[in-house]
Write a protein that holds these residues in place. Structure first.
Motif, PDB file in Angstrom:
ATOM      1  N   SER A   1       0.813  -1.223   0.000  1.00  0.00           N
ATOM      2  CA  SER A   1       0.000   0.000   0.000  1.00  0.00           C
ATOM      3  C   SER A   1       0.848   1.275   0.000  1.00  0.00           C
ATOM      4  O   SER A   1       2.046   1.257   0.260  1.00  0.00           O
ATOM      5  N   TYR A   2       0.150   2.374  -0.226  1.00  0.00           N
ATOM      6  CA  TYR A   2       0.754   3.711  -0.189  1.00  0.00           C
ATOM      7  C   TYR A   2       1.442   3.971   1.156  1.00  0.00           C
ATOM      8  O   TYR A   2       2.488   4.601   1.213  1.00  0.00           O
ATOM      9  N   TYR A   3       0.858   3.461   2.231  1.00  0.00           N
ATOM     10  CA  TYR A   3       1.440   3.705   3.553  1.00  0.00           C
ATOM     11  C   TYR A   3       2.837   3.092   3.656  1.00  0.00           C
ATOM     12  O   TYR A   3       3.759   3.696   4.181  1.00  0.00           O
ATOM     13  N   THR A   4       2.962   1.867   3.136  1.00  0.00           N
ATOM     14  CA  THR A   4       4.275   1.213   3.164  1.00  0.00           C
ATOM     15  C   THR A   4       5.230   1.900   2.191  1.00  0.00           C
ATOM     16  O   THR A   4       6.418   2.059   2.481  1.00  0.00           O
ATOM     17  N   VAL A   5       4.709   2.311   1.036  1.00  0.00           N
ATOM     18  CA  VAL A   5       5.557   3.029   0.071  1.00  0.00           C
ATOM     19  C   VAL A   5       6.105   4.300   0.725  1.00  0.00           C
ATOM     20  O   VAL A   5       7.304   4.594   0.633  1.00  0.00           O
ATOM     21  N   MET A   6       5.246   5.048   1.413  1.00  0.00           N
ATOM     22  CA  MET A   6       5.699   6.293   2.062  1.00  0.00           C
ATOM     23  C   MET A   6       6.794   6.016   3.079  1.00  0.00           C
ATOM     24  O   MET A   6       7.764   6.739   3.186  1.00  0.00           O
ATOM     25  N   GLU A   7       6.612   4.919   3.819  1.00  0.00           N
ATOM     26  CA  GLU A   7       7.547   4.609   4.889  1.00  0.00           C
ATOM     27  C   GLU A   7       8.843   3.999   4.384  1.00  0.00           C
ATOM     28  O   GLU A   7       9.927   4.335   4.836  1.00  0.00           O
ATOM     29  N   LYS A   8       8.722   3.076   3.408  1.00  0.00           N
ATOM     30  CA  LYS A   8       9.884   2.245   3.088  1.00  0.00           C
ATOM     31  C   LYS A   8      10.361   2.306   1.632  1.00  0.00           C
ATOM     32  O   LYS A   8      11.405   1.756   1.319  1.00  0.00           O
ATOM     33  N   ALA A   9       9.598   2.912   0.749  1.00  0.00           N
ATOM     34  CA  ALA A   9      10.013   2.965  -0.662  1.00  0.00           C
ATOM     35  C   ALA A   9       9.749   4.364  -1.227  1.00  0.00           C
ATOM     36  O   ALA A   9       9.043   4.536  -2.211  1.00  0.00           O
ATOM     37  N   PRO A  10      10.336   5.384  -0.568  1.00  0.00           N
ATOM     38  CA  PRO A  10       9.939   6.769  -0.856  1.00  0.00           C
ATOM     39  C   PRO A  10      10.330   7.281  -2.243  1.00  0.00           C
ATOM     40  O   PRO A  10       9.812   8.321  -2.662  1.00  0.00           O
ATOM     41  N   ARG A  11      11.195   6.592  -2.945  1.00  0.00           N
ATOM     42  CA  ARG A  11      11.579   7.111  -4.273  1.00  0.00           C
ATOM     43  C   ARG A  11      10.399   7.154  -5.236  1.00  0.00           C
ATOM     44  O   ARG A  11      10.376   7.974  -6.146  1.00  0.00           O
ATOM     45  N   PHE A  12       9.421   6.268  -5.024  1.00  0.00           N
ATOM     46  CA  PHE A  12       8.250   6.284  -5.907  1.00  0.00           C
ATOM     47  C   PHE A  12       7.463   7.585  -5.754  1.00  0.00           C
ATOM     48  O   PHE A  12       6.793   8.029  -6.676  1.00  0.00           O
ATOM     49  N   LEU A  13       7.595   8.202  -4.581  1.00  0.00           N
ATOM     50  CA  LEU A  13       6.861   9.449  -4.346  1.00  0.00           C
ATOM     51  C   LEU A  13       7.436  10.594  -5.166  1.00  0.00           C
ATOM     52  O   LEU A  13       6.730  11.553  -5.481  1.00  0.00           O
ATOM     53  N   ASP A  14       8.713  10.507  -5.499  1.00  0.00           N
ATOM     54  CA  ASP A  14       9.319  11.557  -6.330  1.00  0.00           C
ATOM     55  C   ASP A  14       8.652  11.612  -7.701  1.00  0.00           C
ATOM     56  O   ASP A  14       8.569  12.671  -8.318  1.00  0.00           O
ATOM     57  N   LEU A  15       8.181  10.463  -8.166  1.00  0.00           N
ATOM     58  CA  LEU A  15       7.414  10.442  -9.410  1.00  0.00           C
ATOM     59  C   LEU A  15       5.968  10.837  -9.122  1.00  0.00           C
ATOM     60  O   LEU A  15       5.420  11.747  -9.744  1.00  0.00           O
ATOM     61  N   TYR A  16       5.355  10.183  -8.160  1.00  0.00           N
ATOM     62  CA  TYR A  16       3.927  10.414  -7.885  1.00  0.00           C
ATOM     63  C   TYR A  16       3.625  11.882  -7.587  1.00  0.00           C
ATOM     64  O   TYR A  16       2.635  12.431  -8.059  1.00  0.00           O
ATOM     65  N   ARG A  17       4.505  12.518  -6.814  1.00  0.00           N
ATOM     66  CA  ARG A  17       4.215  13.889  -6.367  1.00  0.00           C
ATOM     67  C   ARG A  17       4.853  14.957  -7.241  1.00  0.00           C
ATOM     68  O   ARG A  17       4.767  16.146  -6.940  1.00  0.00           O
ATOM     69  N   SER A  18       5.523  14.558  -8.322  1.00  0.00           N
ATOM     70  CA  SER A  18       6.210  15.531  -9.183  1.00  0.00           C
ATOM     71  C   SER A  18       5.211  16.527  -9.791  1.00  0.00           C
ATOM     72  O   SER A  18       4.272  16.144 -10.493  1.00  0.00           O
ATOM     73  N   GLN A  19       5.445  17.799  -9.538  1.00  0.00           N
ATOM     74  CA  GLN A  19       4.558  18.840 -10.086  1.00  0.00           C
ATOM     75  C   GLN A  19       4.584  18.829 -11.613  1.00  0.00           C
ATOM     76  O   GLN A  19       3.563  19.003 -12.264  1.00  0.00           O
TER      77      GLN A  19
END
Ligand SMILES: [Fe+2]
Length: 257
Positions: free
Chosen positions: A82-100
């Protein structure tokens, strides 16, 4: 271009690669294709395969211990993080997801002002794993339970499979155009973008000794959701994806936005 960035261990690296990836797209052509295909688009090698394998795949492999396996007879078998685990343990995916830059590209493409999902949606930025023979998902829409539209973006991370394919049926509900079936292999870095209410899609069963991992990201036009739809959505996520404890622990502990 990306070669230098790949050797620098900063979290900005994925964000920079995303900026470059968006800048080199032929926007007009992709925009035309997206609308000609009823809000569906494939971008092969949106991110460079070598970059994905060096920077993102190890993070996806690293959270396999947090995999929630699920099985709905006749419809779905597989694993999810889930997103919760991604936020905690695999944060590089957020650099794509949250990219303006990425969100602006998607918004221009879809003619909609896209926003991140609320933090209490486990699908916001999640990982799907096909690791055991027969893992698959039957045909479905990514129905929006939000008050606005929901868009799904998939990106291939691992594709060591000859059997496990994303099957899409375009124009399924179009009274005029005949439907068109596509069978896609999503190699590392390949991206698929679609409006969840419009694309009828499935993933075919994995063969023995095969593996497929995909990143899924969700954006919405209005993050509000009615109370009953939220409950239904949470129950569905609990049984079909992430497990009761993960979904409800988070749903109850976070204020709704
Ligand atoms: Fe789906």
């Amino acid at each position: 271009m990306m070669g230098g960035a790949m050797t620098t261990q900063t979290l900005d690296t994925i964000a920079e690669a995303v900026d470059q990836a968006v800048a080199r797209l032929d926007f007009d052509r992709l925009h035309r294709e997206y609308w000609e295909q009823n809000e569906f688009l494939v971008i092969p090698q949106f991110l460079d395969r070598a970059m994905v394998e060096e920077w993102l795949v190890p993070q996806a492999q690293g959270v396999k211990g947090d995999l929630n396996r699920n099985y709905i007879p006749g419809h779905k078998k597989g694993g999810s993080v889930s997103y919760y685990t991604v936020m905690e343990k695999a944060p590089r995916f957020l650099d794509l997801y949250r990219s303006q830059v990425f969100i602006e590209f998607l918004s221009r493409l879809s003619h909609a002002k896209l926003r991140l999902c609320p933090d209490n949606d486990p699908h916001s930025c999640a990982l799907y794993y096909y690791t055991e023979p027969g893992d698959h998902i039957g045909f479905h829409y990514d129905t929006s339970y939000y008050k606005g539209s929901r868009y799904t973006i998939l990106m291939g991370l691992v594709d060591q499979s000859t059997h496990c394919k994303l099957v899409c049926e375009l124009f399924k509900d179009d009274p005029v155009r005949p439907s068109k079936r596509l069978e896609l292999i999503t190699q590392p870095g390949d991206m698929v973008i679609f409006n969840g209410d419009k694309l009828w899609h499935a993933v075919t069963p994995l063969g023995p000794n095969e593996e497929r991992i995909a990143l899924t990201m969700e954006y919405v036009t209005n993050p509000d959701m009615g109370t009953f739809k939220r409950l239904y959505s949470n129950l569905k996520d609990s049984f079909a994806y992430f497990g009761l404890r993960a979904v409800f622990k988070r749903a109850l502990s976070l204020p709704r936005r």
